[in-house]
Design a protein around this motif. Sequence first.
Motif, short mmCIF file in Angstrom:
data_model
loop_
_atom_site.label_atom_id
_atom_site.label_comp_id
_atom_site.label_asym_id
_atom_site.label_seq_id
_atom_site.Cartn_x
_atom_site.Cartn_y
_atom_site.Cartn_z
N ILE A 225 -25.02 -69.98 32.63
CA ILE A 225 -26.46 -70.21 32.42
C ILE A 225 -26.70 -70.39 30.92
N GLY A 226 -27.17 -71.55 30.52
CA GLY A 226 -27.47 -71.81 29.12
C GLY A 226 -28.98 -71.88 28.90
N THR A 227 -29.45 -71.25 27.84
CA THR A 227 -30.88 -71.26 27.51
C THR A 227 -31.06 -71.62 26.04
N LEU A 228 -31.92 -72.58 25.77
CA LEU A 228 -32.24 -73.00 24.41
C LEU A 228 -33.74 -72.82 24.20
N SER A 229 -34.11 -72.00 23.20
CA SER A 229 -35.52 -71.68 22.95
C SER A 229 -35.90 -72.06 21.53
N VAL A 230 -37.13 -72.53 21.37
CA VAL A 230 -37.70 -72.76 20.04
C VAL A 230 -39.12 -72.19 20.06
N GLY A 231 -39.54 -71.68 18.92
CA GLY A 231 -40.87 -71.09 18.87
C GLY A 231 -41.44 -71.09 17.47
N VAL A 232 -42.74 -70.90 17.40
CA VAL A 232 -43.43 -70.80 16.12
C VAL A 232 -44.52 -69.74 16.26
N ASP A 233 -44.67 -68.91 15.24
CA ASP A 233 -45.75 -67.93 15.27
C ASP A 233 -46.46 -67.89 13.93
N TYR A 234 -47.66 -67.32 13.94
CA TYR A 234 -48.54 -67.29 12.76
C TYR A 234 -49.05 -65.89 12.56
N ARG A 235 -48.97 -65.41 11.32
CA ARG A 235 -49.46 -64.07 10.98
C ARG A 235 -50.95 -64.15 10.67
N ILE A 236 -51.76 -63.62 11.57
CA ILE A 236 -53.21 -63.66 11.40
C ILE A 236 -53.66 -62.71 10.30
N ASN A 237 -53.09 -61.51 10.27
CA ASN A 237 -53.38 -60.54 9.22
C ASN A 237 -52.15 -59.67 9.03
N ASP A 238 -52.30 -58.57 8.27
CA ASP A 238 -51.14 -57.74 7.94
C ASP A 238 -50.52 -57.05 9.15
#
Length: 340
Positions: A113-126
């Motif tokens: 089973i192969g899994t390829l993931s990509v993601g992006v996140d944003y820091r709203i505050n501290d």
Amino acid sequence: MSNRPRLAALLLGSLLCGGAWAQQGGATTITSKDGTGQPVMVDVIRGLSAATTSNIANDLSLRSLTAVLAGTGRDLGTGIAAASGGNRWNLWGAAAENRTASSYQPLQSSSNIGTLSVGVDYRINDGLIVGLAVAGDRSRSNLNYVAGGGNLSGDGYTVAPYFGYILNRFWTLDGSVGYGRSSYDISGGGVSGSFRGTRTFGSIGLNYRQQIAGSRWGVIGRGALTSLSSRTSSFTATNNVFTDGTASDLTQLRLGGQLAYAASQFTPYFGLTYVYDIRRPGSLIVGGQTSSGDRDAWVPAIGLRFSGSGSVYGGLQLSSERGRSEAKNDQLLLNMGVRF
């Protein structure tokens, strides 16, 4: 005693199906049904879907945890360099390869089973980050219990928003939800068929972190609850036999920790996680043989994290679920990311 450690991969799929298999003409075919009338092959594929989404949910928890702490300049002794206050975005990718097998005699099988993931996140505050991940999965399985040998292949995707939140200097909270779709092809004994599946999941985790005073050692503790639900469509095989669609659910608790040593840009670590299936169908009885019905497992892991120049980071991890008496699941995970 059946309360022995077990893995959450291919045998997890078998345990999700429940019931017993009926033999047709003395041989199991891709259109065989279990003792409850549920289609055999679809149950196995349904389990593969559950294993894939479980891997994605566990990986997202680590992404959100490290991103929310790095964004405030705090470190876990994980080798992930702290970002400056201006680096609010985090882009990452991860690739995992799982090799699983079931040795339960009536249901012997093995899968990659192969899994390829990509993601992006944003820091709203501290204290808060929010993100979105997209994962593609590919499974190839040998169904050794099918008369003459059988094969199944699946390709799918999952979309999953996630978040991470700092409660205080020691505790953090993370969570994710996801939806995925897959297409499957199955063949064996001169018969073939195709169908589709959907899956949804939700996961919530609580994490504790502590640096050991006066040293480079750090510890992380984690508890998480994950709920998975999978559905498969009906299909008609090339021998004109109709196979019903199926549905299954799994609720799983994971408790574990890591011990890490921060050595400059590299951080080796050792982890150990206990997995307990709170809700799932019971043991299988096939041809007079009863499956072990293992409900829990231990997952040791070793890995190395690194932080490069600037805001680049990554890691490599090898883990293996141990103690499932009739199954195994080994995983290699590689991830990299950059904050900007």
